[in-house]
Scaffold this active site. Structure first.
Site, PDB file in Angstrom:
ATOM      1  CG  ASP A  12      -1.963  -1.056   1.197  1.00  0.00           C
ATOM      2  OD1 ASP A  12      -2.260  -1.562   0.106  1.00  0.00           O
ATOM      3  OD2 ASP A  12      -2.491  -1.401   2.269  1.00  0.00           O
ATOM      4  CG  ASP A 131     -11.574  -3.032  -0.387  1.00  0.00           C
ATOM      5  OD1 ASP A 131     -10.756  -3.955  -0.576  1.00  0.00           O
ATOM      6  OD2 ASP A 131     -11.315  -1.834  -0.595  1.00  0.00           O
TER       7      ASP A 131
END
Length: 252
Positions: A12, A131
């Site tokens: 990330d 997600d």
């Protein structure tokens, strides 16, 4: 034995630095994304995923430059995602050297984007990231890095993404993210049984057995993890030797 299972570290990226949190919050700096990528190549990773988690306009420019640097250093495939809203964004990142593109919120808002990428660049380029969280009324998809619930059911949306041309599904269980207590194997298994494209499992890796379980119980095609690799808690070569010993088809 079928196709070899894949181990995929995820990086990330925020403002050019690799970060990691728990349940999508509490971010802390991990290190330089290019150097980490090189280290993972040497360590035996099968692929990498780079996600620009704060993809403002300025961030996109920074991230594109990062993708170019990474492409010069890596000899394994890597996927990039974050701030991809139209085909021009896809082309920009592929031109910078990315092998695959991951789309998440933009695909939920505009499902035709999946069709556009698949028709223009091929399904193998298009990874649909999802997600999702198990709420009291079922598994639902979330937008904006897990901050906004939609009314899209996880399994129905994953199937639609496949039918529109996505080449892979990258499923992250928000409840399991960074907690290190195992993947959401029941949901992953359901996805694997419903779909014909590969499932990349994300969220929950804490020990080597968690990887074995997601491959055997979850029927995942690939397992993605971040903190256990970033912090040196699991070495990829040791993990692969363990998985082979457990009868799982994986490349050394």
């Amino acid at each position: 034995m079928g196709l070899a299972k894949r181990i995929i570290p995820c990086l990330d990226v925020k403002n050019g630095i690799t970060v990691k949190g728990v349940n999508f919050v509490g971010l802390r700096d991990i290190g330089d994304p290019t150097e980490l990528g090189k280290a993972y190549c040497k360590a035996g990773a099968d692929e990498l995923v780079y996600l620009d988690i704060t993809a403002s306009y300025e961030g996109r420019k920074t991230f594109t430059e990062l993708v170019s640097r990474v492409a010069k250093e890596l000899n394994i495939p890597f996927t990039v995602g974050g701030g991809i809203n139209e085909l021009a964004d896809v082309e920009r990142l592929l031109d910078a050297g990315a092998d695959k593109i991951s789309i998440n919120s933009a695909a939920l808002r505009n499902p035709d984007l999946i069709d556009d990428i698949a028709k223009s660049k091929g399904s193998q380029v298009c990874v649909c990231a999802i997600d999702a969280r198990l709420d009291s009324d079922g598994w639902f998809c979330y937008l904006k890095g897990g901050r906004e619930r939609t009314e899209r059911d996880l399994f129905e949306w994953a199937y639609e993404a496949q039918e529109r041309g996505a080449g892979e599904i990258l499923f992250t269980s928000m409840d399991h993210d960074g907690v290190k207590k195992g993947y959401a194997n029941e949901a992953i298994n359901k996805l694997a049984n419903k779909l014909s494209i590969p499932i990349i499992a994300s969220g929950g890796a804490g020990c080597k057995k968690d990887f074995k379980d997601v491959f055997i119980d979850g029927h995942a095609d690939a397992a993605l993890a971040a903190s256990v690799f970033h912090l040196g808690e699991i070495e990829i070569r040791d993990l692969k030797k363990y998985l082979i010993h457990e009868g799982i088809n994986i490349r050394i």
